[in-house]
Design a protein around this motif. Structure first.
Motif, PDB file in Angstrom:
ATOM      1  N   SER A 170     -17.492  58.357  79.581  1.00  0.00           N
ATOM      2  CA  SER A 170     -16.165  58.036  79.051  1.00  0.00           C
ATOM      3  C   SER A 170     -15.890  58.867  77.793  1.00  0.00           C
ATOM      4  O   SER A 170     -16.778  59.563  77.284  1.00  0.00           O
ATOM      5  CB  SER A 170     -16.099  56.554  78.691  1.00  0.00           C
ATOM      6  OG  SER A 170     -16.993  56.279  77.614  1.00  0.00           O
ATOM      7  N   TYR A 171     -14.676  58.752  77.312  1.00  0.00           N
ATOM      8  CA  TYR A 171     -14.323  59.451  76.063  1.00  0.00           C
ATOM      9  C   TYR A 171     -15.232  58.987  74.933  1.00  0.00           C
ATOM     10  O   TYR A 171     -15.756  59.799  74.160  1.00  0.00           O
ATOM     11  CB  TYR A 171     -12.858  59.182  75.719  1.00  0.00           C
ATOM     12  CG  TYR A 171     -12.397  59.825  74.429  1.00  0.00           C
ATOM     13  CD1 TYR A 171     -12.236  61.209  74.346  1.00  0.00           C
ATOM     14  CD2 TYR A 171     -12.135  59.058  73.300  1.00  0.00           C
ATOM     15  CE1 TYR A 171     -11.806  61.809  73.171  1.00  0.00           C
ATOM     16  CE2 TYR A 171     -11.711  59.645  72.110  1.00  0.00           C
ATOM     17  CZ  TYR A 171     -11.551  61.022  72.058  1.00  0.00           C
ATOM     18  OH  TYR A 171     -11.140  61.609  70.879  1.00  0.00           O
ATOM     19  N   ARG A 175     -18.232  61.123  72.809  1.00  0.00           N
ATOM     20  CA  ARG A 175     -18.358  61.162  71.343  1.00  0.00           C
ATOM     21  C   ARG A 175     -19.786  60.803  70.921  1.00  0.00           C
ATOM     22  O   ARG A 175     -20.374  61.464  70.061  1.00  0.00           O
ATOM     23  CB  ARG A 175     -17.360  60.203  70.695  1.00  0.00           C
ATOM     24  CG  ARG A 175     -15.898  60.663  70.815  1.00  0.00           C
ATOM     25  CD  ARG A 175     -14.956  59.588  70.287  1.00  0.00           C
ATOM     26  NE  ARG A 175     -15.218  59.278  68.898  1.00  0.00           N
ATOM     27  CZ  ARG A 175     -14.660  59.905  67.866  1.00  0.00           C
ATOM     28  NH1 ARG A 175     -13.811  60.902  68.074  1.00  0.00           N
ATOM     29  NH2 ARG A 175     -14.928  59.556  66.620  1.00  0.00           N
ATOM     30  N   MET A 176     -20.354  59.763  71.540  1.00  0.00           N
ATOM     31  CA  MET A 176     -21.715  59.354  71.185  1.00  0.00           C
ATOM     32  C   MET A 176     -22.731  60.421  71.585  1.00  0.00           C
ATOM     33  O   MET A 176     -23.674  60.714  70.843  1.00  0.00           O
ATOM     34  CB  MET A 176     -22.062  58.023  71.856  1.00  0.00           C
ATOM     35  CG  MET A 176     -21.344  56.823  71.259  1.00  0.00           C
ATOM     36  SD  MET A 176     -22.020  55.252  71.867  1.00  0.00           S
ATOM     37  CE  MET A 176     -21.341  55.215  73.515  1.00  0.00           C
ATOM     38  N   MET A 193     -19.344  69.844  80.303  1.00  0.00           N
ATOM     39  CA  MET A 193     -18.015  70.382  80.597  1.00  0.00           C
ATOM     40  C   MET A 193     -16.945  69.301  80.464  1.00  0.00           C
ATOM     41  O   MET A 193     -15.891  69.512  79.853  1.00  0.00           O
ATOM     42  CB  MET A 193     -18.006  70.984  81.999  1.00  0.00           C
ATOM     43  CG  MET A 193     -18.873  72.231  82.129  1.00  0.00           C
ATOM     44  SD  MET A 193     -19.250  72.665  83.849  1.00  0.00           S
ATOM     45  CE  MET A 193     -17.627  73.081  84.465  1.00  0.00           C
ATOM     46  N   LEU A 194     -17.225  68.131  81.048  1.00  0.00           N
ATOM     47  CA  LEU A 194     -16.254  67.040  80.946  1.00  0.00           C
ATOM     48  C   LEU A 194     -16.131  66.535  79.516  1.00  0.00           C
ATOM     49  O   LEU A 194     -15.031  66.179  79.063  1.00  0.00           O
ATOM     50  CB  LEU A 194     -16.655  65.892  81.873  1.00  0.00           C
ATOM     51  CG  LEU A 194     -16.238  66.032  83.334  1.00  0.00           C
ATOM     52  CD1 LEU A 194     -16.808  64.893  84.166  1.00  0.00           C
ATOM     53  CD2 LEU A 194     -14.708  66.061  83.472  1.00  0.00           C
ATOM     54  N   ALA A 195     -17.252  66.486  78.795  1.00  0.00           N
ATOM     55  CA  ALA A 195     -17.197  66.045  77.393  1.00  0.00           C
ATOM     56  C   ALA A 195     -16.313  66.984  76.576  1.00  0.00           C
ATOM     57  O   ALA A 195     -15.501  66.529  75.763  1.00  0.00           O
ATOM     58  CB  ALA A 195     -18.609  65.985  76.814  1.00  0.00           C
ATOM     59  N   ARG A 196     -16.501  68.272  76.774  1.00  0.00           N
ATOM     60  CA  ARG A 196     -15.671  69.251  76.060  1.00  0.00           C
ATOM     61  C   ARG A 196     -14.195  69.030  76.389  1.00  0.00           C
ATOM     62  O   ARG A 196     -13.329  69.044  75.513  1.00  0.00           O
ATOM     63  CB  ARG A 196     -16.116  70.667  76.458  1.00  0.00           C
ATOM     64  CG  ARG A 196     -15.237  71.799  75.923  1.00  0.00           C
ATOM     65  CD  ARG A 196     -15.776  72.398  74.664  1.00  0.00           C
ATOM     66  NE  ARG A 196     -14.997  73.559  74.262  1.00  0.00           N
ATOM     67  CZ  ARG A 196     -15.437  74.810  74.294  1.00  0.00           C
ATOM     68  NH1 ARG A 196     -16.665  75.074  74.726  1.00  0.00           N
ATOM     69  NH2 ARG A 196     -14.666  75.804  73.867  1.00  0.00           N
ATOM     70  N   TRP A 197     -13.900  68.816  77.680  1.00  0.00           N
ATOM     71  CA  TRP A 197     -12.511  68.601  78.103  1.00  0.00           C
ATOM     72  C   TRP A 197     -11.936  67.353  77.434  1.00  0.00           C
ATOM     73  O   TRP A 197     -10.815  67.374  76.911  1.00  0.00           O
ATOM     74  CB  TRP A 197     -12.473  68.457  79.625  1.00  0.00           C
ATOM     75  CG  TRP A 197     -11.089  68.388  80.209  1.00  0.00           C
ATOM     76  CD1 TRP A 197     -10.318  69.426  80.636  1.00  0.00           C
ATOM     77  CD2 TRP A 197     -10.309  67.197  80.424  1.00  0.00           C
ATOM     78  NE1 TRP A 197      -9.104  68.969  81.105  1.00  0.00           N
ATOM     79  CE2 TRP A 197      -9.068  67.611  80.982  1.00  0.00           C
ATOM     80  CE3 TRP A 197     -10.526  65.843  80.200  1.00  0.00           C
ATOM     81  CZ2 TRP A 197      -8.063  66.710  81.311  1.00  0.00           C
ATOM     82  CZ3 TRP A 197      -9.523  64.946  80.529  1.00  0.00           C
ATOM     83  CH2 TRP A 197      -8.309  65.375  81.080  1.00  0.00           C
ATOM     84  N   MET A 198     -12.698  66.271  77.440  1.00  0.00           N
ATOM     85  CA  MET A 198     -12.205  65.013  76.857  1.00  0.00           C
ATOM     86  C   MET A 198     -12.035  65.115  75.349  1.00  0.00           C
ATOM     87  O   MET A 198     -11.009  64.692  74.790  1.00  0.00           O
ATOM     88  CB  MET A 198     -13.161  63.864  77.196  1.00  0.00           C
ATOM     89  CG  MET A 198     -13.100  63.419  78.640  1.00  0.00           C
ATOM     90  SD  MET A 198     -14.104  61.939  78.945  1.00  0.00           S
ATOM     91  CE  MET A 198     -15.736  62.652  79.111  1.00  0.00           C
TER      92      MET A 198
END
Length: 428
Positions: A170-171, A175-176, A193-198
């Protein structure tokens, strides 16, 4: 009990066509298999579009399965070599292969693998999206979710049997995971990749927001969703932190939604975990995810063993199996260093097969105990053909015996052979 077979017509047809064979192969009753599928404790990997496929069951008490990862990278890209590695993995006894290619013509590579292999093929669709974005000079943060869902749908139509989808990050989890207090941050390629996008778009994971759309695609083709562990620990000291288990809780909820929809799911697990924590980690994940099949990378019980990570992973994998792991993703001697070659692939598959067997022996699984008994009988009788038949790797027995294959005893002991010494004793 959820009745997934009533909701998934493709799965039911697959089950009806192969149930007798699967029951015989696994040594399980047909009623047990059907009940486990309906409950979500077992999955049947098989997309009807994958021609000549031999479907397999994943989930104890079915046999522990082993996956081999292959695929190109931007620094090492050779399509012919990857096809050769696919054959090596199959010959070594891998039950599935995942194509993790991120360089070259990915559609051609994937289709060729589907045509060449009768074992289930898995992919990570986000990789193909990422390749297209990065190769065109864009940033990952520019991804349109439509690109991701379009790729998932295309790969399903091509015949891919299971897909890693990072639905649990999740978003807040991103962050964590990115916090400096985490020794290794985010080590999952797709997760990062998804973390960067979010984080750059300040938006929630599109796979969470539009999970029902993912389920529609999966249901149509009987794609088993491998709910990815984007926040798996990349260092033993990160195992069990808030980021990891925030994701596990998300996967728990999503797995139940998928099951009610009629879609099969596996849960992906750690990762780097200290030896002392493997059992508690596995048991916690299995409990939180309702006994869904657990697919683990390792776990690696040592962080500082580059070149030997297949051993570190096999140690963790064997313990993991006794705690409930159903599916082992191999590690090779190349892990953390480079792209594996054919020898690495074989070594990785065999290490994971040994781990799977060790775990099943510890659990007292009849098929594993029968193999052990056959080996012991053959060894006592100095029956080398019997030993070869009972071995996990018969080819290795032949190779190592070659120079002395005419001898009754092994080359280590020769005439000092303990077994023969007693057999030849004149007992009065």
């Amino acid at each position: 009990m959820s009745d997934i077979l009533a909701r998934n017509a493709v799965l039911k047809a697959l089950c009806d066509a192969h149930l007798d064979e699967l029951a015989e192969r696994e040594g399980l009753s047909k009623d047990l298999i059907i009940a486990a599928l309906n409950k979500g404790n077992m999955v049947l990997l098989g997309n009807p579009a994958h021609k000549n496929l031999k479907p397999i069951l994943v989930g104890q008490p079915a046999s522990i399965k082993v996956n081999a990862n292959i695929g190109t990278s931007p620094l090492c890209s050779n399509d012919d070599l990857e096809r050769e590695k696919l054959l090596v993995a199959e010959q070594a006894g891998a039950d599935t292969v995942m194509d993790l290619s991120i360089a070259g013509d990915l559609d051609t590579i994937r289709v060729h693998m589907l045509e060449a292999s009768s074992i289930p093929l898995g992919t990570v669709p986000l990789y193909a999206v990422g390749q297209h974005i990065l190769d065109s000079g864009r940033e990952i943060s520019s991804m349109d979710p439509e690109e991701l869902f379009g790729e998932i749908s295309k790969q399903a139509e091509q015949g891919v049997d299971f897909m890693t989808v990072h639905c649990g990050i999740s978003y807040e989890g991103a962050r964590m995971g990115a916090e400096k207090s985490r020794a290794m941050g985010i080590v999952s390629r797709g997760g990062s990749m998804l973390a960067r996008w979010m984080l750059e778009n300040k938006r929630e994971n599109p796979l969470i927001e539009h999970f029902d759309r993912l389920l529609e695609i999966a249901l149509k083709h009987n794609i088993t969703l491998s709910l990815g562990d984007a926040l798996r620990p990349g260092a033993g000291c990160d195992a069990g932190d808030c980021a990891q288990f925030e994701e596990v809780l998300n996967l728990s909820r999503l797995q139940q939604r998928a099951l009610e929809y009629g879609v099969q799911c596996m849960i992906e697990g750690p990762g780097h975990v200290s030896l002392a924590a493997v059992r508690t980690q596995i048991e916690a994940i299995k409990t939180l995810t309702h006994g869904a099949p657990l697919y683990v990378l390792g776990p690696l019980v040592v962080d500082s063993s580059p070149g030997y990570d297949h051993i570190a992973g096999a140690i963790g994998g064997a313990i993991g199996v006794t705690a409930g792991v159903d599916f082992l993703c191999y590690l090779t001697p190349a892990e953390h260093l480079t792209l594996p070659d054919k020898d690495d692939v074989r070594a990785g598959v065999m290490a994971s097969r040994v781990a799977a067997h060790a775990g099943e022996v510890a659990l007292g699984t009849p098929r594993a105990l029968a193999r052990e008994a056959a080996m012991n009988t053959a060894r006592r009788n100095l029956d080398w053909e019997g030993m070869k038949a009972a071995a996990l790797d018969p080819e290795m027995v032949t190779k190592r015996r070659m120079a002395h294959h005419d001898e009754k005893v092994c080359a280590m002991c020769g005439k000092f052979c303990a077994v023969k010494m007693v057999q030849d004793a004149k007992i009065i």
